[in-house]
Scaffold this active site. Structure first.
Site, PDB file in Angstrom:
ATOM      1  N   GLU A 280      49.881  34.933  48.014  1.00 40.65           N
ATOM      2  CA  GLU A 280      49.024  35.842  48.869  1.00 40.65           C
ATOM      3  C   GLU A 280      47.873  35.631  49.816  1.00 40.65           C
ATOM      4  O   GLU A 280      48.225  35.508  50.934  1.00 40.65           O
ATOM      5  CB  GLU A 280      48.265  36.963  47.981  1.00 40.65           C
TER       6      GLU A 280
ATOM      7  N   HIS B  64      50.851  37.455  40.329  1.00 35.01           N
ATOM      8  CA  HIS B  64      50.461  37.044  42.244  1.00 35.01           C
ATOM      9  C   HIS B  64      50.672  35.625  42.150  1.00 35.01           C
ATOM     10  O   HIS B  64      50.058  34.498  41.226  1.00 35.01           O
ATOM     11  CB  HIS B  64      48.566  37.546  42.633  1.00 35.01           C
TER      12      HIS B  64
ATOM     13  N   HIS C 125      47.137  48.096  40.657  1.00 32.74           N
ATOM     14  CA  HIS C 125      45.618  47.952  40.092  1.00 32.74           C
ATOM     15  C   HIS C 125      45.339  48.709  39.843  1.00 32.74           C
ATOM     16  O   HIS C 125      44.505  49.589  40.634  1.00 32.74           O
ATOM     17  CB  HIS C 125      45.019  46.959  40.071  1.00 32.74           C
TER      18      HIS C 125
ATOM     19  N   ASP D  93      48.664  48.333  46.047  1.00 31.78           N
ATOM     20  CA  ASP D  93      48.376  47.167  45.495  1.00 31.78           C
ATOM     21  C   ASP D  93      46.395  47.981  44.659  1.00 31.78           C
ATOM     22  O   ASP D  93      46.732  48.067  44.409  1.00 31.78           O
ATOM     23  CB  ASP D  93      47.454  45.840  46.741  1.00 31.78           C
ATOM     24  N   ASP D  94      45.434  48.218  45.965  1.00 29.77           N
ATOM     25  CA  ASP D  94      44.391  48.892  45.893  1.00 29.77           C
ATOM     26  C   ASP D  94      44.176  50.021  46.304  1.00 29.77           C
ATOM     27  O   ASP D  94      42.959  49.381  47.411  1.00 29.77           O
ATOM     28  CB  ASP D  94      43.196  48.062  45.536  1.00 29.77           C
TER      29      ASP D  94
ATOM     30  N   HIS E 100      53.629  47.733  42.005  1.00 29.66           N
ATOM     31  CA  HIS E 100      52.249  46.807  42.108  1.00 29.66           C
ATOM     32  C   HIS E 100      51.154  47.596  42.648  1.00 29.66           C
ATOM     33  O   HIS E 100      50.270  48.391  43.726  1.00 29.66           O
ATOM     34  CB  HIS E 100      52.234  45.554  43.605  1.00 29.66           C
TER      35      HIS E 100
HETATM   36  N1  ADE Z   1      43.417  42.858  41.674  1.00 30.85           N
HETATM   37  C1  ADE Z   1      43.068  43.394  42.240  1.00 30.85           C
HETATM   38  N2  ADE Z   1      43.756  43.431  43.639  1.00 30.85           N
HETATM   39  C2  ADE Z   1      43.833  42.063  43.694  1.00 30.85           C
HETATM   40  C3  ADE Z   1      44.824  41.193  44.645  1.00 30.85           C
HETATM   41  N3  ADE Z   1      44.638  41.799  45.778  1.00 30.85           N
HETATM   42  N4  ADE Z   1      44.964  40.032  44.567  1.00 30.85           N
HETATM   43  C4  ADE Z   1      44.614  39.349  43.025  1.00 30.85           C
HETATM   44  N5  ADE Z   1      44.086  40.278  42.242  1.00 30.85           N
HETATM   45  C5  ADE Z   1      43.588  41.473  42.961  1.00 30.85           C
HETATM   46 ZN    ZN Z   2      47.217  42.853  43.626  1.00 26.52          ZN
END
Ligand code: ADE
Ligand code: ZN
Length: 338
Positions: free
Chosen positions: A196, A193, A16, A274-275, A14
Site C-alpha cells: 500500500e 496488507h 475494516h 477499506d474504511d 477488504h
Molecule cells: N487499518 C485500517 N485501514 C487500513 C489501511 N488502509 N492500511 C493499513 N491498516 C489499516
Molecule cells: Zn485495509
C-alpha cells in the site's frame, strides 16, 4: 451513481469494520457511553478527515474506535455496515476487525466478537453473507499478535482467517512469520496488507513467508516485473481500495490510479472500500469512481465483480451460483446499454 452499478451483485473482501463507523453513530455511541469527543458535531468530525498518508488516518481512526465499549456498540456498528451492503447489493463480505485496538483499552476479546458475530448472523435476513478475519496490528509486537491469536482460538468457528494491518512502513511481514505459521497450523486462511505504502519486497515477504492467499492493496507490485509475473501466474488476488488510495495520497487523484495497469498485467484485481466512513464511499462508490475517472467499460466492471466472488473464501458451488447471478445481471445491463 448509475443504478446498475448500485444493483450489480458484488463481493467485498477488504473492509475494516472500525472504518465503517460513521460520525453520526460515533456521536450516538459516545453519548450513551459518556465519552467526550473533541468535536462539536458529526459534520465537524467529517471536516477533519483530511489525510496526508496512512499514519495521519490511523491516528484519527484509532482514537475514534475509543467510543466502542459494549457488545451493543460493536453490534450497531456492524449492523449499520450490513444495511449499507444490502442497499448496494453487496451479497458477500469478508470483514476485518482489529481486536488489539479494543483489548488494549480493556475491552474483552469476547465483547468484540459477540457484538460483531451476532450482527453478522442477523445480517443473513438482509441477504448479505459475511465472514470475519481477525487482523493483527503490525505496529505492535509479534508477541502481542501471538497472544491475540490465542485469544481468537476459542472463537475459531466464527472466523475464516487472520490478517495483518496498520502502519506498514518499518513493520515488514517477516516480523509476523511465526504468528502466521501458527495461524495456518490452526486452520486459519491468511491475508496481509502489503504494497500500500510499503515496497514490493513486503509483498514478496507476504506471499513467501506468510503464505497469504490474497494481498490487501498490493498496488506497488507494478514496480517489480518479476513480482507481477509471480502474482499473475498464481492468480493471487489483490484487494484494491481506490477511494482509500486517493484519500491517503497513494495516488494524487483517481485518474492517476494504476488499477487499469494492474488488470492489463493479468492480475486478479478486486475492488473494495477499506474504511468507507473515512474515505468517501462504500463499495458502489468505489466502482463508480473508477468508471468515472478511468473510463472503465461495462465489461471491465463485470470482470471486477466476478473477481470479487472468485477471490472470496467461499466453497466453489456457492461461488458458481453467485457468479451466475453476476453474469445474468450483466446480460440485462448489456442489452439496456448497448
Ligand atoms: N487499518 C485500517 N485501514 C487500513 C489501511 N488502509 N492500511 C493499513 N491498516 C489499516
Ligand atoms: Zn485495509
Amino acid at each position: 451513481m448509475e443504478a446498475w452499478i448500485r444493483d450489480l451483485p458484488k463481493a467485498e473482501l477488504h473492509i475494516h469494520i472500525e472504518g465503517s463507523l460513521e460520525p453520526e453513530l460515533m456521536f450516538a455511541i459516545a453519548q450513551r457511553n459518556q465519552i467526550f469527543l473533541p468535536y462539536p458535531s458529526a459534520a465537524a468530525v467529517r471536516e477533519a478527515y483530511q489525510f496526508s498518508d496512512l499514519q495521519s488516518f490511523l491516528d484519527i481512526y484509532y482514537a475514534a474506535a475509543g467510543v466502542l465499549l459494549h457488545e451493543q456498540d460493536f453490534y450497531d456498528m456492524t449492523w449499520a455496515y450490513l444495511e449499507r451492503c444490502a442497499a448496494q447489493n453487496v451479497r458477500h463480505t469478508e470483514i476485518f476487525f482489529d481486536p488489539q485496538t479494543h483489548t488494549d483499552r480493556g475491552v474483552p476479546f469476547a465483547t468484540v466478537m459477540n457484538g460483531i458475530h451476532h450482527a453478522l448472523v442477523d445480517g443473513k435476513q438482509l441477504g448479505v453473507s459475511a465472514q470475519l478475519i481477525c487482523c493483527f496490528l503490525r505496529h505492535l509486537s509479534a508477541d502481542s499478535a501471538m497472544a491475540t491469536l490465542e485469544q481468537a482460538l476459542p472463537f475459531q468457528d466464527w472466523l475464516v482467517g487472520v490478517g495483518l494491518d496498520s502502519s506498514e512502513m518499518e513493520h515488514p511481514p517477516a516480523k509476523f512469520q511465526a504468528v502466521f505459521e501458527r495461524a495456518r497450523a490452526e486452520g486459519f486462511l491468511t491475508v496481509a496488507h502489503a504494497g500500500e505504502e510499503g515496497p514490493p519486497d513486503y509483498i514478496w515477504q507476504a506471499v513467501e513467508l506468510l503464505k497469504v492467499a490474497r494481498i490487501d492493496h498490493g498496488v506497488r507490485c507494478l514496480e517489480d516485473p518479476k513480482l507481477v509475473a509471480y502474482l499473475a501466474e498464481r492468480q493471487i488476488p489483490l484487494t484494491v481500495c481506490p477511494l482509500s488510495n486517493v484519500k491517503l495520497c497513494v495516488f494524487d487523484d483517481m485518474a492517476k490510479h494504476n488499477l487499469k495497469q494492474l488488470i492489463e498485467a493479468g492480475l486478479c484485481v478486486t475492488v473494495n472500500s477499506d474504511d468507507p466512513a473515512y474515505f468517501g464511499g462504500y463499495l458502489a462508490e468505489n466502482f463508480q469512481s473508477l468508471r468515472d475517472h478511468l473510463a472503465l467499460t461495462t465489461a471491465e466492471i463485470h470482470q471486477l465483480s466476478r473477481n470479487g466472488f472468485q477471490a472470496a473464501f467461499l466453497p466453489s458451488e456457492t461461488k458458481e451460483a453467485l457468479l451466475h447471478e453476476v453474469d445474468r445481471f450483466m446480460e440485462t445491463v448489456d442489452s439496456a446499454i448497448n
